[in-house]
Write a protein that holds these residues in place. Structure first.
Motif, PDB file in Angstrom:
ATOM      1  N   ARG B  85      36.477  37.753  37.878  1.00  0.00           N
ATOM      2  CA  ARG B  85      37.721  38.236  37.272  1.00  0.00           C
ATOM      3  C   ARG B  85      38.334  37.246  36.285  1.00  0.00           C
ATOM      4  NH1 ARG B  85      38.524  42.568  40.530  1.00  0.00           N
ATOM      5  NH2 ARG B  85      38.070  42.254  42.731  1.00  0.00           N
ATOM      6  N   VAL B  86      37.630  36.159  36.060  1.00  0.00           N
ATOM      7  CA  VAL B  86      38.211  35.121  35.210  1.00  0.00           C
ATOM      8  C   VAL B  86      37.731  35.263  33.773  1.00  0.00           C
ATOM      9  CG1 VAL B  86      38.253  32.650  34.755  1.00  0.00           C
ATOM     10  CG2 VAL B  86      38.540  33.506  37.082  1.00  0.00           C
ATOM     11  N   PRO B 131      43.147  35.664  33.794  1.00  0.00           N
ATOM     12  CA  PRO B 131      42.358  36.782  34.311  1.00  0.00           C
ATOM     13  C   PRO B 131      41.837  37.647  33.164  1.00  0.00           C
ATOM     14  CG  PRO B 131      44.677  37.230  34.586  1.00  0.00           C
ATOM     15  CD  PRO B 131      44.585  35.882  33.950  1.00  0.00           C
ATOM     16  N   LEU B 140      42.791  38.373  41.665  1.00  0.00           N
ATOM     17  CA  LEU B 140      42.357  37.021  41.336  1.00  0.00           C
ATOM     18  C   LEU B 140      43.230  35.995  42.060  1.00  0.00           C
ATOM     19  CD1 LEU B 140      40.462  35.220  39.760  1.00  0.00           C
ATOM     20  CD2 LEU B 140      42.056  35.310  37.832  1.00  0.00           C
TER      21      LEU B 140
END
Ligand code: ATP
Ligand code: MG
Lengths: 226, 303
Positions: B85-86, B131, B140
């Motif tokens: 999710r980064v 994110p 996240l």
């Protein structure tokens, strides 16, 4: 030219203003319509120009049955019937010439045609030399002649005059009647509503007398009766 | 056809100029209505930007221990970068943090003096984690919270949900009040326009009577008044254009302060969308004023 068959008319329920009127006026006639105040003369004029509808009977102009004329058709009728009134109905801020031209402008006539028609009707009523004056700068008789000129711009077959001399002295009144007679000689049917005994008697033309909404007399070469 | 049109326009302009005060009153009320519409539009546009900006700003900071070694830090960084999710991880070293801090406080000599007296760099290095999207942020955050590492000193999660809720709340209130005000203005505009045309018809009653008498078509009698309605609309839109841009100009400096980092320019927004915004408003105001004219004509000119 004009046929009224069993015409009746009331503004309010139960109060009949015209009762069972039968009239036949031929093309080219000069007819005086007389009667006391409130007898229904103006109402009859309004019926003829499609401003009021009748309650019963039939109204026929030429070969057009206008008994149930629609709002959209009224302008066409008005262009076939010229009308003048006691109070001239001129626009004070327009010159005599502009007043007459206005009637053609609002019917979409072109400037060249307007110029031509207006100068010819102004000549007919004898106002060429005063055409640039404003209504308040001329006499009542001249104002009425302007109104007549305006009523003639569409070359109507019928001219209705509702007490045209009511506001005039006898000299001016006689001039107006002379003019109406002249117009009649060109073939226009003229209906003159009047109170004036002298005028009616001098004319020696057909006189229709109404009383209380009824035709009480109808004479060729008639006299003022009441 | 063209000739008639020219005459209708002439007649309408005459009607407007003969009743100057009524024209002014009608146009004024239409301008007020339009002003409120445009203010509402501005609020709407600003809140949309603010929400976007706040969403964009979702970031998660991990403050690291000052004695963490570069290897430890870069292994943590790559561990975080690999999370699905980064989007991006930014690293601020101790030295960078100090530089930013100095920059930020350059007008504040006391802070700088205190820093100098301290004689060492008291700031911690940090990782800023963005994110992929604002929607993924809560998940996240959960993952980051669970993450275990010796060198993490503290975790900072900007609580944007609350801010978004507040912005939405304020915007909705403003919209509610705004719509109420606009509907009042629309109603008043209709009344005033109706009344102006009624008076215009009254001033022209002799002309109208004569037009009828000489057999002018009905369209010729009523179109000038309908046209006057359109002219009212046109005048009010031109006036609102003339006053709204300077108004935005006055507003802009405050907005720049308020939305410091987000580069909002409402004047540009109104310029970019000029035709859409103002032609729609012209159409709407024309409809309002033509409708009221028409009602007045039906009633008072009996066409
Ligand atoms: N719009 C109206 N509503 C109701 N009654 C009316 C209306 N117009 C006229 N009347 C009535 O109809 C009757 C006839 O009126 P009209 O105007 O036709 O008379 P007139 O013969 O022309 O009179 P005058 O010689 O005074 O002009 C009168 O009693 C009048 O009060
Ligand atoms: Mg009468």
């Amino acid at each position: 030219m004009i046929k009224l068959i069993n015409v009746s008319k009331s503004y309010l329920k139960n109060i009949e203003i015209l009762h069972d009127i039968n009239l036949y006026i031929e093309a080219g006639e000069f007819v005086s319509l007389v009667g006391q105040s409130g007898s229904g003369k103006t109402t009859l004029v309004k019926v003829l120009i499609g401003e009021e509808r009748v309650g019963g009977g039939r109204v026929i102009i030429g070969d057009w049955d206008i008994t149930r004329i629609s709002k959209r058709e009224v302008p066409y009728l008005r262009r076939q019937i010229g009308v003048i009134f006691q109070d001239f109905k001129l626009l004070p801020k327009k010159t005599l010439w502009e007043n007459v031209a206005f009637a053609l402008e609002v019917c979409g006539q072109s400037p060249a045609k307007i110029e031509k028609i207006v100068s010819s009707v102004m000549r007919l009523v004898g106002l060429e030399d005063k055409k640039n004056r404003y209504p308040h700068e001329v006499s009542g008789g001249e104002q009425q002649r302007t109104a007549i000129a305006r009523a003639l711009v569409h070359q109507p077959k019928i001219l209705l005059a509702d007490e045209p001399t009511g506001n005039l002295d006898s000299i001016n009144a006689n001039e107006i009647i002379d003019l109406l007679e002249r117009i009649n000689k060109f073939g226009t049917t003229v209906i003159l509503v009047t109170h004036n005994r002298e005028i009616v008697n001098q004319l020696k033309k057909r006189v229709i007398t109404i009383d209380n909404g009824k035709v009480v007399s109808d004479q060729e070469k008639g006299k003022y009766l009441l | 056809m063209l000739l008639s049109f020219v005459r209708i326009v002439k007649f309408s302009i005459q009607d407007i100029s003969r009743n100057v005060w009524l024209t002014i009153a009608t146009v004024t009320i239409l301008v007020l209505a339009l002003f409120s519409v445009n203010v509402l539009l501005t609020v709407e546009m600003l809140s949309r930007h603010a929400i976007e900006a706040v969403k964009e700003k979702v970031d998660i900071s991990l403050y690291l221990k000052s004695d963490a070694s570069e290897e430890q830090i870069s292994s943590l960084r790559s561990q975080v970068s690999q999370m699905s999710r980064v989007k991006k991880v930014l690293y601020t070293s101790k030295a960078d943090a100090l530089r930013f801090f100095r920059e930020k406080n350059k007008d504040n000599p006391e802070v700088l003096t205190a820093l100098r007296e301290l004689g060492r760099n008291p700031l911690s290095p940090s990782l800023i984690i963005m994110p992929n999207s604002a929607d993924e942020a809560p998940m996240l955050i959960d993952e980051i919270k669970k993450m275990d590492s010796d060198i993490i000193e503290s975790r900072d999660f900007a609580d944007n949900a609350l801010i978004l809720e507040k912005i939405n709340g304020i915007t909705n209130k403003v919209k509610e009040v705004g719509l109420f005000i606009i509907s009042i203005f629309i109603f008043t505009s209709m009344l005033v326009a109706y009344n102006s045309i009624k008076v215009a018809i009254y001033t022209h009653r002799r002309e109208i009577e004569i037009m009828r008498l000489v057999g002018a078509p009905n369209t010729f009698i009523y179109l000038p008044f309908v046209f006057s309605g359109i002219i009212y609309a046109l005048m009010s839109v031109l006036i609102i254009i003339a006053i709204f841009y300077p108004f935005l100009g006055l507003l802009q400096p405050y907005l720049e302060v308020f939305f410091m980092d987000y580069n909002i320019n409402i004047i540009n927004y109104f310029l970019d969308n000029f035709w859409v915004i103002f032609s729609l408003q012209f159409v709407a105001v024309s409809l309002i004023s033509v409708l009221s004219s028409w009602l007045a004509i039906r009633r008072y000119a009996r066409v």
